[in-house]
Write an enzyme that holds these catalytic residues in place. Structure first.
Site, PDB file in Angstrom:
ATOM      1  N   GLU A  17       4.766  91.169  -0.583  1.00  0.00           N
ATOM      2  CA  GLU A  17       5.338  92.501  -0.736  1.00  0.00           C
ATOM      3  C   GLU A  17       6.848  92.374  -0.788  1.00  0.00           C
ATOM      4  O   GLU A  17       7.436  91.557  -0.074  1.00  0.00           O
ATOM      5  CB  GLU A  17       4.900  93.399   0.419  1.00  0.00           C
ATOM      6  N   CYS A  72       4.266  92.628  13.383  1.00  0.00           N
ATOM      7  CA  CYS A  72       3.517  91.416  13.064  1.00  0.00           C
ATOM      8  C   CYS A  72       4.420  90.198  12.922  1.00  0.00           C
ATOM      9  O   CYS A  72       3.940  89.062  12.967  1.00  0.00           O
ATOM     10  CB  CYS A  72       2.714  91.622  11.786  1.00  0.00           C
ATOM     11  N   ASN A 127       2.612 101.040  13.288  1.00  0.00           N
ATOM     12  CA  ASN A 127       3.862 100.499  13.833  1.00  0.00           C
ATOM     13  C   ASN A 127       5.063 100.717  12.914  1.00  0.00           C
ATOM     14  O   ASN A 127       6.198 100.807  13.383  1.00  0.00           O
ATOM     15  CB  ASN A 127       3.710  99.022  14.201  1.00  0.00           C
ATOM     16  N   GLU A 164      -1.692  91.831   4.556  1.00  0.00           N
ATOM     17  CA  GLU A 164      -0.625  91.425   5.481  1.00  0.00           C
ATOM     18  C   GLU A 164      -1.201  91.610   6.870  1.00  0.00           C
ATOM     19  O   GLU A 164      -1.305  92.729   7.368  1.00  0.00           O
ATOM     20  CB  GLU A 164       0.627  92.271   5.241  1.00  0.00           C
TER      21      GLU A 164
END
Length: 489
Positions: A467, A289, A156, A255
């Protein structure tokens, strides 16, 4: 290749130890908007993955010993090259992933921002001194690169998900091996081409493209020379990969999935909330997400918000991401469309009402099966399939609530805890809700929250580690305690 100026950015082979490696079979990369072949990429496997890990291990000492400012200069050149080639990189990304070209170019800038940020932040890996228990001792703490980092990244965000991992790793002095998604390998390979042009030494940044996800993942998670493993993807896959990493006790950062609530309180600026929900929900056709997954609206403003939101969604244009004016591209596959359609159908059977969209297809292209119309559902309850599952598509379920505590409770009623959003103006409510939401990131009167300077990550089953930001750099460093004795003579 659809007006790509620099044809050398289109690579067909894995990049290992500074060289391009072919294999006997290929992976076809298809444009999800049209079904057309974009390119064929050599299909690597276990052998090439092990070669990449070996190359990263060999390059580690020289790269980690390089002064931080020298690493920063190389990374800054990499950033400059990415931005100089933003148009081509964006077009490549749209061709293989589908998102609108303007959005794809935005991803290139977003991904490059992590390289720029960490190039500078790598110069600030500070240690510490701690008061010792006796005069003849000194306690010193230093930070050192963890070692070889392996990554698996999703389709994505085929540029940014790699950039924000690789940038932190390289800035910390680590070397890097990534297996990108087979649907979108071209963006990763273009990044490798630009890394080579920037002067990043052989073995420091490696990209291995292959369809045998299970076997390649086993190497990356269990190889003794890999010190850290990082993954972005579904919670189910993340759990399996964490389990594999346990055999060598690797440091992991994950993640994973999300089920983001977007709460609109009765004191909110409704027009701003509509704009925020639109941006958060429909970016990348809802395939992120951190996309809004459930929209909770307080009863007193439910009608106003719903009417304005539906009107705003109606302005979205669905089609080929390379076409002018398109704001919603295709989903990644017909299987993804089917999953979203099934969630909508099951929720309608449970009592939800489709007030907009709810259909597969797009009139502007002959390959309609990968498109799903922007959709709004009302009369939704928090126990319906559309609310209990990560949608990963352009569907907005609107759920009514009465009281603040009820909204917080419903928002937290999920195994996930990645991102949450809410709109309110009462300062007391803002603090109560922000602290009460069980999420790693909270957008307050803001629908887009990601940037290189902020720590990105979740809680509960949405993962661990961060991150971006100075906290993201720590995930690629080990703390070493030095005790110096015998200083009394």
């Amino acid at each position: 290749m659809h007006n790509i100026k620099d044809k050398q950015l289109i690579k067909h082979f894995s990049y290992i130890n500074g060289s391009w490696h072919s294999s006997e079979t290929n992976i076809d990369v298809l444009n999800p908007a049209t079904g057309e072949l974009v390119a064929s990429v050599s299909n690597a496997g276990v052998v090439e993955t092990e070669m990449a890990v070996k190359a990263a291990k060999k390059a580690l000492k020289a790269w980690s010993n390089k002064p931080a400012n020298e690493r920063a200069k190389l990374m800054r050149t990499w950033f400059d090259l990415m931005m100089a080639n933003q148009d081509d990189l964006g077009r490549i990304l749209t061709l293989e992933q589908g998102k609108p070209l303007a959005e794809a170019k935005g991803e290139i800038a977003y991904g490059a921002a992590f390289i720029e940020w960490f190039a500078e932040e790598g110069k600030r890996v500070y240690g510490d001194t701690i008061p010792a228990p006796a005069n003849d001792k000194r306690i010193i703490v230093i930070k050192q690169p963890i070692g070889v980092v392996a990554a698996i990244t999703p389709w994505n965000f085929p540029n940014a998900m790699i950039a924000r991992k690789a940038a932190a790793a390289l800035a910390a002095g680590c070397t890097f091996v990534v297996r990108p998604a087979t649907q979108t390998p071209l963006s990763a390979l273009a990044m490798a081409e630009l890394a080579e042009r920037a002067g990043i030494p052989a073995g420091v940044f490696n990209v291995v493209v292959g369809s045998d996800a299970k076997a390649m993942g086993k190497v990356l998670t269990e190889h003794p020379d890999v010190a850290k493993f990082t993954f972005t993807g579904s919670t189910a896959v993340g759990k399996a990969l964490i389990s594999q990493c346990a055999s060598t006790v690797k440091k992991v950062s994950m993640e994973l999935g999300g089920n983001a609530p977007f709460i609109v309180f009765d004191d909110a600026d409704i027009d701003a909330a509509v704009r925020g929900a639109l941006a958060s929900k429909y970016r990348n056709a809802g395939q992120t997400c951190v996309c809004t997954n459930r929209i909770f609206v307080q009863q007193g403003v439910l009608t106003e918000f719903t009417e304005k939101f539906v009107k705003a969604v109606q302005t979205l244009s669905v089609g080929n991401g390379l076409s002018a004016g398109v704001t919603i591209g295709p989903m990644i596959s017909v299987e993804a469309v089917t999953e979203v359609a099934n969630l909508v159908e099951k929720s309608v059977q449970a009592g939800a009402k489709v007030v907009l969209g709810g259909q597969q297809g797009c009139d502007s292209t002959s390959a309609n099966q990968n498109f799903y119309q922007p959709t709004v559902l009302t009369s939704v309850t928090n126990d319906m399939p559309i609310a209990q599952n990560e949608i990963f598509g352009p569907v907005s379920p609107i759920i009514a609530f009465e009281e603040e505590a009820q909204a917080i409770s419903m928002a937290n009623d999920t195994e996930f805890g990645l991102a949450a959003y809410f709109y309110a103006r009462d300062i007391g409510r803002i603090w109560r809700v922000a602290e009460g939401l069980e999420y790693g990131m909270v957008g307050i009167n803001e629908g887009i929250i990601s940037n290189a300077a902020a720590p990105f990550g979740g809680v509960k089953q949405s993962g661990n580690g961060r991150e971006g930001s100075k906290y993201g750099l720590d995930d690629y460093l080990e703390i070493k305690y030095l005790c110096m004795g015998g200083l009394d003579k």
